[in-house]
Enzyme design. Structure first.
Site, PDB file in Angstrom:
ATOM      1  N   TYR A  41      -9.569  17.447  -1.958  1.00  0.00           N
ATOM      2  CA  TYR A  41     -10.215  16.775  -3.084  1.00  0.00           C
ATOM      3  C   TYR A  41     -11.306  15.810  -2.632  1.00  0.00           C
ATOM      4  CZ  TYR A  41      -6.398  18.360  -6.127  1.00  0.00           C
ATOM      5  OH  TYR A  41      -5.510  19.109  -6.851  1.00  0.00           O
ATOM      6  N   CYS A  93      -2.833  15.575  -0.709  1.00  0.00           N
ATOM      7  CA  CYS A  93      -2.605  15.968  -2.094  1.00  0.00           C
ATOM      8  C   CYS A  93      -1.143  15.735  -2.459  1.00  0.00           C
ATOM      9  CB  CYS A  93      -2.967  17.442  -2.280  1.00  0.00           C
ATOM     10  SG  CYS A  93      -4.618  17.862  -1.690  1.00  0.00           S
ATOM     11  N   MET A  94      -0.801  16.003  -3.695  1.00  0.00           N
ATOM     12  CA  MET A  94       0.571  15.795  -4.131  1.00  0.00           C
ATOM     13  C   MET A  94       1.553  16.651  -3.348  1.00  0.00           C
ATOM     14  SD  MET A  94       2.262  16.215  -7.939  1.00  0.00           S
ATOM     15  CE  MET A  94       1.268  14.916  -8.654  1.00  0.00           C
ATOM     16  N   ASP A  95       1.138  17.865  -2.975  1.00  0.00           N
ATOM     17  CA  ASP A  95       2.062  18.829  -2.388  1.00  0.00           C
ATOM     18  C   ASP A  95       1.648  19.345  -1.015  1.00  0.00           C
ATOM     19  OD1 ASP A  95       3.340  19.052  -5.097  1.00  0.00           O
ATOM     20  OD2 ASP A  95       1.402  19.955  -5.553  1.00  0.00           O
ATOM     21  N   ARG A 112      23.158  -8.631  10.387  1.00  0.00           N
ATOM     22  CA  ARG A 112      22.874  -7.613   9.374  1.00  0.00           C
ATOM     23  C   ARG A 112      21.678  -6.743   9.776  1.00  0.00           C
ATOM     24  NH1 ARG A 112      22.404 -12.326   6.188  1.00  0.00           N
ATOM     25  NH2 ARG A 112      20.260 -11.677   5.819  1.00  0.00           N
ATOM     26  N   ARG A 164      12.814 -16.073  -2.481  1.00  0.00           N
ATOM     27  CA  ARG A 164      13.141 -14.824  -3.165  1.00  0.00           C
ATOM     28  C   ARG A 164      14.545 -15.020  -3.733  1.00  0.00           C
ATOM     29  NH1 ARG A 164      12.821  -9.382   0.405  1.00  0.00           N
ATOM     30  NH2 ARG A 164      14.877 -10.147   0.973  1.00  0.00           N
ATOM     31  N   LYS A 204      21.126   0.344   2.583  1.00  0.00           N
ATOM     32  CA  LYS A 204      20.478   0.357   1.268  1.00  0.00           C
ATOM     33  C   LYS A 204      19.344   1.376   1.248  1.00  0.00           C
ATOM     34  CE  LYS A 204      17.137  -3.207   2.540  1.00  0.00           C
ATOM     35  NZ  LYS A 204      16.446  -4.456   2.181  1.00  0.00           N
ATOM     36  N   HIS A 234      18.269 -15.353   4.355  1.00  0.00           N
ATOM     37  CA  HIS A 234      17.441 -14.287   4.924  1.00  0.00           C
ATOM     38  C   HIS A 234      16.154 -14.878   5.491  1.00  0.00           C
ATOM     39  CE1 HIS A 234      16.671 -10.079   5.566  1.00  0.00           C
ATOM     40  NE2 HIS A 234      15.523 -10.112   4.919  1.00  0.00           N
TER      41      HIS A 234
END
Length: 372
Positions: A261, A308-310, A219, A131, A33, A163
């Protein structure tokens, strides 16, 4: 020339599955998954099957149908199914489905009618995770309805499952309590006149530490990718993923220079900085700011300032670092690089989250050990 990449060693996945298979007499479901926990669902599935996995496990119907579209014919179980999905497509494709309530059972009966074949079901009982799964109070009613539907040829009850809550903490009393509830649930299954071929409960941790929970099928998920579900234990598993990028830019800055930043990092002395083009858009946790370990130039270093983002920055002191040098965030650890476990410890999470974050749109995923 690549800029950033996730390398996945498919031979490591094969070795891990072989190791897991050797520790049980049960059949093995390789859980692929979430895009194979970031490793790539289809290549990971094929590698696991190469090594003898008997089943594949996914959450969503789309994941299961993607495996079928890729030509994977092995048994597949999908277990996270919202109301209103085209379940008949899964039934027609030979995908096993999980049911935990009367409304879900009704949808699967209808799916079987539309597909003109009985839906293959795995009934789930909630043994304590609170769950997915039918509560113990609702379990007899679900079993009665499923037995009636099976007798009418509308479904085939193939499995019963649950589970664990605490299998990653061997010896935790909750595991024994859940096992006892599961046994009680199985007794109710027999009383209802159902004889499912598969009883399954064990995740990675239980596969490795609790053979008394193996039943007919185990599993493992994170373990097939070489990461341990139990802190402080490796079980001889070999991590399959390496995340790395090339340094984009270097610069010499004076002491007291603020980095990234918010200037949460200041250089203590004149230093060489290396800018690495990976950020939180690529899977690097922002919580790794000033904590994330990275190997560069043969040394372990720590991210300097905010992720940072990148991109992020490394303070390399007086070490000579050049643009194009390879910065390794994590790998198997065989060459001294950090591991996903090191990253998990640094940012206060689990190794599952670290690897599942990577291999997105911008980061190339490259496979070693591919077979025709």
């Amino acid at each position: 020339m690549w800029q950033s990449e996730v390398r996945v060693d498919l031979d490591a996945i094969r070795e891990n599955v072989t190791r897991l298979k050797s520790g049980t007499s049960a059949e093995l479901m390789a859980v692929v998954k979430a895009d194979g926990y970031g490793h790539g669902m289809v290549p990971a599935a094929r590698a696991a099957l190469d090594a003898g996995a008997d089943w594949l496990g996914v959450c969503t119907l789309d994941e299961a149908l993607t495996l079928r579209a890729a030509g994977v014919t092995a048994p597949v179980l999908a277990w996270l199914l919202d109301p209103g999905l085209p379940l008949h497509e899964g039934v027609a494709a030979g995908v096993d489905l999980a049911a935990a309530s009367l409304p879900q059972l009704d949808e699967m009966i209808e799916a079987g009618r539309r597909a003109d074949r009985p839906a293959r079901l795995h009934l789930k009982i909630d043994t304590g995770l609170s769950r997915g799964g039918a509560t113990v109070a609702d379990w007899p009613t679900l079993l009665e309805a499923a037995a009636k539907a099976q007798a009418e040829g509308l479904v085939e009850v193939v499995g019963v499952w649950s589970h664990f809550v605490y299998a990653d903490l061997p010896g935790h009393p909750t595991t024994d309590r859940q096992l006892a509830v599961f046994h009680e649930g199985l007794a109710m299954v027999e009383k209802a006149g159902l004889r499912p071929r598969y009883r399954h409960l064990a995740n990675s941790a239980a596969t490795l530490t609790r053979p008394d929970t193996h039943f007919d099928l185990v599993r493992p998920g994170i373990a097939i990718y070489g990461l341990s579900p139990v802190a402080g234990e490796t079980f001889g598993l070999r991590p399959a993923m390496t995340a790395r990028a090339r340094v984009m830019l270097t610069k010499r800055v004076p002491a007291g220079t603020g980095v990234s930043y918010g200037h949460t990092y200041l250089t203590e002395r004149e230093a060489n900085l290396a800018v690495v083009p990976l950020g939180y858009a690529d899977g690097v946790p922002r919580h790794a700011s000033n904590t994330g370990p990275v190997q560069l130039g043969g040394k372990r270093r720590t991210i300097s300032g905010r992720v940072c983002m990148d991109q992020f920055v490394l303070d390399c002191g007086d070490d000579e670092i050049a643009a194009g040098d390879v910065a390794t965030l994590f790998g198997s650890g065989a060459d001294g690089e950090p591991t996903a476990d090191d990253w998990a410890e640094a940012v206060g999470t689990i190794n599952y989250e670290i690897v599942t974050r990577f291999g997105g749109v911008r980061v190339s995923r490259v496979y070693d050990g591919e077979r025709p």
